[in-house]
Write a protein that holds these residues in place. Structure first.
Motif, PDB file in Angstrom:
ATOM      1  N   UNK A  84      -7.633  30.860 -20.645  1.00  0.00           N
ATOM      2  CA  UNK A  84      -6.278  31.439 -20.595  1.00  0.00           C
ATOM      3  C   UNK A  84      -5.188  30.362 -20.632  1.00  0.00           C
ATOM      4  N   UNK A  85      -5.469  29.201 -20.077  1.00  0.00           N
ATOM      5  CA  UNK A  85      -4.484  28.126 -20.008  1.00  0.00           C
ATOM      6  C   UNK A  85      -4.144  27.563 -21.382  1.00  0.00           C
ATOM      7  N   UNK A  86      -5.077  27.755 -22.343  1.00  0.00           N
ATOM      8  CA  UNK A  86      -4.856  27.260 -23.695  1.00  0.00           C
ATOM      9  C   UNK A  86      -4.121  28.273 -24.568  1.00  0.00           C
ATOM     10  N   UNK A  87      -4.119  29.526 -24.143  1.00  0.00           N
ATOM     11  CA  UNK A  87      -3.578  30.611 -24.979  1.00  0.00           C
ATOM     12  C   UNK A  87      -2.109  30.396 -25.380  1.00  0.00           C
ATOM     13  N   UNK A  88      -1.218  29.935 -24.484  1.00  0.00           N
ATOM     14  CA  UNK A  88       0.178  29.742 -24.924  1.00  0.00           C
ATOM     15  C   UNK A  88       0.315  28.786 -26.108  1.00  0.00           C
ATOM     16  N   UNK A  89      -0.501  27.731 -26.153  1.00  0.00           N
ATOM     17  CA  UNK A  89      -0.436  26.800 -27.277  1.00  0.00           C
ATOM     18  C   UNK A  89      -0.930  27.452 -28.564  1.00  0.00           C
ATOM     19  N   UNK A  90      -2.021  28.241 -28.445  1.00  0.00           N
ATOM     20  CA  UNK A  90      -2.545  28.947 -29.619  1.00  0.00           C
ATOM     21  C   UNK A  90      -1.513  29.953 -30.132  1.00  0.00           C
ATOM     22  N   UNK A  91      -0.882  30.652 -29.210  1.00  0.00           N
ATOM     23  CA  UNK A  91       0.144  31.637 -29.582  1.00  0.00           C
ATOM     24  C   UNK A  91       1.295  30.960 -30.328  1.00  0.00           C
ATOM     25  N   UNK A  92       1.744  29.821 -29.809  1.00  0.00           N
ATOM     26  CA  UNK A  92       2.852  29.109 -30.453  1.00  0.00           C
ATOM     27  C   UNK A  92       2.481  28.697 -31.866  1.00  0.00           C
ATOM     28  N   UNK A  93       1.246  28.225 -32.039  1.00  0.00           N
ATOM     29  CA  UNK A  93       0.782  27.835 -33.379  1.00  0.00           C
ATOM     30  C   UNK A  93       0.671  29.045 -34.291  1.00  0.00           C
ATOM     31  N   UNK A  94       0.055  30.125 -33.801  1.00  0.00           N
ATOM     32  CA  UNK A  94      -0.174  31.309 -34.631  1.00  0.00           C
ATOM     33  C   UNK A  94       1.129  31.968 -35.051  1.00  0.00           C
ATOM     34  N   UNK A  95       2.128  31.942 -34.184  1.00  0.00           N
ATOM     35  CA  UNK A  95       3.382  32.649 -34.448  1.00  0.00           C
ATOM     36  C   UNK A  95       4.272  31.957 -35.471  1.00  0.00           C
ATOM     37  N   UNK A  96       3.778  30.882 -36.046  1.00  0.00           N
ATOM     38  CA  UNK A  96       4.491  30.330 -37.203  1.00  0.00           C
ATOM     39  C   UNK A  96       4.400  31.288 -38.384  1.00  0.00           C
ATOM     40  N   UNK A 134       0.988  52.484 -25.783  1.00  0.00           N
ATOM     41  CA  UNK A 134       1.651  51.548 -24.893  1.00  0.00           C
ATOM     42  C   UNK A 134       0.667  50.420 -24.608  1.00  0.00           C
ATOM     43  N   UNK A 135       0.848  49.279 -25.266  1.00  0.00           N
ATOM     44  CA  UNK A 135      -0.078  48.166 -25.089  1.00  0.00           C
ATOM     45  C   UNK A 135       0.270  47.330 -23.882  1.00  0.00           C
ATOM     46  N   UNK A 136      -0.741  46.987 -23.080  1.00  0.00           N
ATOM     47  CA  UNK A 136      -0.515  46.165 -21.889  1.00  0.00           C
ATOM     48  C   UNK A 136      -0.488  44.687 -22.223  1.00  0.00           C
ATOM     49  N   UNK A 178       1.692  40.001 -25.672  1.00  0.00           N
ATOM     50  CA  UNK A 178       2.872  40.139 -24.830  1.00  0.00           C
ATOM     51  C   UNK A 178       2.579  39.714 -23.394  1.00  0.00           C
ATOM     52  N   UNK A 179       1.311  39.472 -23.074  1.00  0.00           N
ATOM     53  CA  UNK A 179       0.931  39.010 -21.738  1.00  0.00           C
ATOM     54  C   UNK A 179      -0.446  38.366 -21.821  1.00  0.00           C
ATOM     55  N   UNK A 180      -0.727  37.495 -20.863  1.00  0.00           N
ATOM     56  CA  UNK A 180      -2.019  36.828 -20.779  1.00  0.00           C
ATOM     57  C   UNK A 180      -2.567  37.006 -19.369  1.00  0.00           C
ATOM     58  N   UNK A 181      -3.819  37.381 -19.290  1.00  0.00           N
ATOM     59  CA  UNK A 181      -4.484  37.514 -17.997  1.00  0.00           C
ATOM     60  C   UNK A 181      -5.206  36.216 -17.655  1.00  0.00           C
ATOM     61  N   UNK A 182      -5.116  35.797 -16.404  1.00  0.00           N
ATOM     62  CA  UNK A 182      -5.821  34.594 -15.972  1.00  0.00           C
ATOM     63  C   UNK A 182      -7.323  34.825 -15.840  1.00  0.00           C
ATOM     64  N   UNK A 183      -7.747  36.071 -16.086  1.00  0.00           N
ATOM     65  CA  UNK A 183      -9.176  36.376 -16.118  1.00  0.00           C
ATOM     66  C   UNK A 183      -9.781  36.063 -17.483  1.00  0.00           C
ATOM     67  N   UNK A 184      -8.936  35.824 -18.478  1.00  0.00           N
ATOM     68  CA  UNK A 184      -9.427  35.550 -19.829  1.00  0.00           C
ATOM     69  C   UNK A 184     -10.002  34.137 -19.909  1.00  0.00           C
ATOM     70  N   UNK A 185     -11.108  33.970 -20.623  1.00  0.00           N
ATOM     71  CA  UNK A 185     -11.632  32.613 -20.837  1.00  0.00           C
ATOM     72  C   UNK A 185     -10.591  31.747 -21.553  1.00  0.00           C
TER      73      UNK A 185
END
Length: 277
Positions: free
Chosen positions: A163-175, A107-109, A154-161
């Motif tokens: 983190x605000x950029x991660x949604x854009x990276x995810x959108x690019x990678x998920x092509x 069960x991945x968080x 499936x989720x992003x923690x605001x504790x991650x370095x």
């Protein structure tokens, strides 16, 4: 995590892993494979004579030629377990081999996981001899690993370095699919080994450098020279110069980490078993 799932305890997870490891070690011994326990499993063998008490995975590595033979020929003797690789598994999420218990599920968080309780098997690959070349190789693998991981988030923690950029990276990678990026990592590691096997004395678990950086870059002798040690009920091989190996990997490895640093990787449960109350 679902409140209806009956999660396995760490000792229960380790009991399953030990069965998988027993089958693996017997296979390696019977077929003259030069395996070595690495990472947390080598640390556990040295400090605890078995699993780190809070650990829920196990790491084994093989020289690249033996790894290629292993993934083609190995079949677990117990039908409950399966070998998962980028080549034999549709939509596989990793660039290396994993033996998984089919009765269980992780069960991945933060990210998708498509396997149960498992043991990882990595190739040991040649990398460039120079520090500069090693850094270039690291960034090549890191890029692909960021892409791979981004597709399964499936989720992003605001504790991650960053983190605000991660949604854009995810959108690019998920092509592309996760397995696309995983296969690119697998091919990069194989090509890196073939390019440097005759010219470099530096070897690594290059396939996981996206996570571990260059800490697992050692002279070939570190991986080749092994010693037999106790691991739970087994006798297994770890690097003979375990002091040097573990110090480079973990620093003061004999000191137990603070309790808030004792991390496990996932929560596991038996498929089809829920708790209602």
């Amino acid at each position: 995590m679902s409140e209806h799932l009956k999660y396995l305890t760490i000792p229960e997870v380790q009991k399953i892993m030990l069965i998988i490891l027993t089958d693996l070690v017997n296979y390696f011994n019977d077929h003259d494979y030069h395996y070595v326990f690495t990472g947390g499993s080598a640390l556990g063998a040295s400090r605890h004579q078995g699993f780190i008490p809070w650990d829920d995975d196990a790491d084994v590595a093989l020289p690249r030629d033996e790894y290629e033979k292993f993934i083609k020929e190995y079949r677990p003797t117990n039908s409950r377990y399966e070998l998962l690789t980028p080549d034999n598994t549709d939509d596989w999420l990793y660039a290396y081999a994993r033996i998984s218990d089919t009765r269980t599920q992780a069960d991945g968080k933060w990210a998708e996981v498509h396997n149960g309780v498992y043991v990882d098997v990595f190739p040991i690959d040649a990398v460039p001899q120079t520090k500069f070349g090693q850094q270039i190789a690291y960034y090549q693998m890191k890029y692909l690993d960021v892409m791979r991981n981004s597709t399964r988030r499936i989720a992003i923690s605001k504790q991650e370095p960053g983190w605000w950029l991660k949604p854009l990276i995810i959108k690019y990678a998920q092509r592309r699919s996760t397995s696309y990026w995983a296969k690119k990592m697998d091919l990069l590691a194989l090509n890196m080994h073939q390019r440097h096997v005759d010219s470099s004395d530096i070897y690594s678990l290059y396939i996981v450098q996206g996570l571990n950086k260059t800490r697992e870059n050692f002279s070939l002798a570190i991986y080749q020279n092994r010693k037999l040690v106790k691991f739970e009920s087994l006798k297994v091989y770890i690097p003979a110069d375990s002091q040097y190996y573990l110090t480079q990997m973990y620093g003061d490895w004999q000191q137990l980490p603070a309790e808030d640093k004792r991390k496990s990787h996932a929560h596991f449960y038996y498929k089809g078993v829920e708790v209602h109350g």
